[in-house]
Design a protein around this motif. Sequence first.
Motif, PDB file in Angstrom:
ATOM      1  N   ASN A   1       0.807  -1.227   0.000  1.00  0.00           N
ATOM      2  CA  ASN A   1       0.000   0.000   0.000  1.00  0.00           C
ATOM      3  C   ASN A   1       0.834   1.269   0.000  1.00  0.00           C
ATOM      4  O   ASN A   1       0.283   2.367   0.108  1.00  0.00           O
ATOM      5  CB  ASN A   1      -0.927   0.013   1.222  1.00  0.00           C
ATOM      6  CG  ASN A   1      -2.045  -0.993   1.098  1.00  0.00           C
ATOM      7  OD1 ASN A   1      -2.414  -1.402   0.005  1.00  0.00           O
ATOM      8  ND2 ASN A   1      -2.594  -1.408   2.239  1.00  0.00           N
TER       9      ASN A   1
ATOM     10  N   PRO B   1      -2.251   3.177  11.960  1.00  0.00           N
ATOM     11  CA  PRO B   1      -2.036   2.959  10.517  1.00  0.00           C
ATOM     12  C   PRO B   1      -1.159   1.745  10.230  1.00  0.00           C
ATOM     13  O   PRO B   1      -1.377   1.020   9.258  1.00  0.00           O
ATOM     14  CB  PRO B   1      -1.347   4.252  10.068  1.00  0.00           C
ATOM     15  CG  PRO B   1      -1.788   5.272  11.049  1.00  0.00           C
ATOM     16  CD  PRO B   1      -1.875   4.541  12.362  1.00  0.00           C
TER      17      PRO B   1
ATOM     18  N   ASN C   1      -3.175  -1.281  10.596  1.00  0.00           N
ATOM     19  CA  ASN C   1      -4.133  -1.305   9.491  1.00  0.00           C
ATOM     20  C   ASN C   1      -3.454  -1.628   8.162  1.00  0.00           C
ATOM     21  O   ASN C   1      -4.116  -1.892   7.164  1.00  0.00           O
ATOM     22  CB  ASN C   1      -4.830   0.064   9.387  1.00  0.00           C
ATOM     23  CG  ASN C   1      -6.014   0.058   8.472  1.00  0.00           C
ATOM     24  OD1 ASN C   1      -6.888  -0.792   8.574  1.00  0.00           O
ATOM     25  ND2 ASN C   1      -6.051   1.007   7.547  1.00  0.00           N
TER      26      ASN C   1
ATOM     27  N   SER D   1      -1.783   0.397   6.303  1.00  0.00           N
ATOM     28  CA  SER D   1      -2.041   1.467   5.346  1.00  0.00           C
ATOM     29  C   SER D   1      -1.613   2.803   5.914  1.00  0.00           C
ATOM     30  O   SER D   1      -2.071   3.186   6.996  1.00  0.00           O
ATOM     31  CB  SER D   1      -3.537   1.511   5.011  1.00  0.00           C
ATOM     32  OG  SER D   1      -3.836   2.541   4.108  1.00  0.00           O
TER      33      SER D   1
ATOM     34  N   TRP E   1      -5.116   5.604   3.549  1.00  0.00           N
ATOM     35  CA  TRP E   1      -6.382   5.383   4.248  1.00  0.00           C
ATOM     36  C   TRP E   1      -7.362   6.505   3.937  1.00  0.00           C
ATOM     37  O   TRP E   1      -8.565   6.274   3.778  1.00  0.00           O
ATOM     38  CB  TRP E   1      -6.095   5.302   5.737  1.00  0.00           C
ATOM     39  CG  TRP E   1      -7.211   4.817   6.604  1.00  0.00           C
ATOM     40  CD1 TRP E   1      -8.496   4.528   6.250  1.00  0.00           C
ATOM     41  CD2 TRP E   1      -7.128   4.554   8.012  1.00  0.00           C
ATOM     42  NE1 TRP E   1      -9.228   4.106   7.331  1.00  0.00           N
ATOM     43  CE2 TRP E   1      -8.402   4.120   8.427  1.00  0.00           C
ATOM     44  CE3 TRP E   1      -6.113   4.666   8.937  1.00  0.00           C
ATOM     45  CZ2 TRP E   1      -8.682   3.794   9.754  1.00  0.00           C
ATOM     46  CZ3 TRP E   1      -6.388   4.327  10.255  1.00  0.00           C
ATOM     47  CH2 TRP E   1      -7.644   3.887  10.653  1.00  0.00           C
TER      48      TRP E   1
ATOM     49  N   VAL F   1      -9.968   9.585   8.935  1.00  0.00           N
ATOM     50  CA  VAL F   1      -8.590  10.067   9.024  1.00  0.00           C
ATOM     51  C   VAL F   1      -8.545  11.480   9.589  1.00  0.00           C
ATOM     52  O   VAL F   1      -7.694  11.800  10.438  1.00  0.00           O
ATOM     53  CB  VAL F   1      -7.902   9.996   7.652  1.00  0.00           C
ATOM     54  CG1 VAL F   1      -6.540  10.691   7.688  1.00  0.00           C
ATOM     55  CG2 VAL F   1      -7.730   8.545   7.226  1.00  0.00           C
TER      56      VAL F   1
END
Length: 482
Positions: A146, A435, A438, A440, A445, A453
């Motif tokens: 990502n 993050p 996650n 990402s 995100w 966010v």
Amino acid sequence: MNIAALLPILALSLSAAVPVALGVATPTTAPAGPIEELIDREMPAAGVPGVAYAVVQDGEIASAGARGVLEIGGDATVTPDTPFVIGSISKSFTALAVMQLVEAGEIDLDAEISRYVDDFSGRPSGAITIRQLLSHTSGFSTGQGNAPYRDAPYDDDALARGVARLAETTPAHVPGSTWEYSNANYQIAGRLIEIASGEDYQTYVTTRILEPVGMHDSFVADGEVHDSAANGHVPWFGTKLTLADGPTDRVTAPQGGIFASANDVARYLQMLMNGEDDVLSADGKAQMMRPASDVSPYYGFGWNVEPDGSVWHTGVSPGVETLATMIPAESTAAIVLVNAGGGMGFQETVALRVGISDTALGRDYYDGSSAWILQVQFVGLVILPIVYLLSMVWAWLRRTKVRAKTQSGVPGLFSLWFPLLTTTAAAWVLLGLVPSLNGSPLAHWALFQPDVVLAIVASAVTGVMWAGFRLLVAYSGRARPA
């Protein structure tokens, strides 16, 4: 007002595309009643502008339907022939293309990627095999897949440049040692297709898969703007924002850049389940839809596989979410496409997408009843910055008592300085750890959930501001006797 005590709780909760077509006919039957009833119930709560679906039963497209519009405020309606970006369902097209080249003798599944792509020669990532790429056991992490790429992703050589950059990245894990979903794997597989076939990814997939299957309302991201596709919509504090039309991204095409209609994906799923040798051999199709290795017990090549025999994949693109599910033993499948991203607990699309799929496949209906947990987290994130700002006002109004803490020994100094420690730690959790967990970066995100966010950043920043403001108040004036 001690806001610091709330932050550990919040942090813990956050952790938790011309050969002859195959001749698949468009359905003529009316949409299935139970599915339409489910859409009546769930579409308003999901807040999606449009939805399209198709159902395959006994190897035939039994029904298809659509509701809504291509974009909020527009008049163009969604139909079962409207193309949507199908996100990570695109990975199965890339895997299928690789398998075609395997059967043509151009690629060896167990050869190292450095054998085909020179960029990987002499690098740690060069030892990754093609099988490991297709099954997400290459060692690349979710976060590595990502990582942002902004170097002209619409140019003809964008994929080649993007993969050359990935080749310089050392995988997070030893290749073949663990399973971790990563878009990097399929970007590399897309470049492999280009080198092995001598054609760009878009041309290969269009002429070798989309056209033979009869997917005439589908195309591959090619760096151009396509007005025929459904617009994406992202969540924004209980509403939806329409994403502006823009060029399609060639770098992410192999991982998530196929655009297809519900009817076209149904034709594709038919082909995968027909047990025939056509665009790929029956054995090759079966291999894609079974566990790839002991390290990948629940993923084949481009498909999640379940012990009960079902095969599925979701697709999540900015402003569009999709779901394709097959039961190959029953020649049954469902595809659902919605042109909106789900919010954090509010206006989620899960109950709509999974509900349509479950209803079509005769499964117990998923109602999304656990969304309240995410709703509590989201509300907390929205309220927290407001509480911090009010606390700053409160600290100023009571500045005399705040300043007195500088004269009250260790307890007073602890009361002044400890919140700076806790809010700084909370900011690290919100801006760094969450993050990372996650998989990402916040910038990535934000493409999917900009409101979440914004709330995360606001909570982190205002927390530190509050603690710093109290210290400024305390040491900027002379304390008066209590």
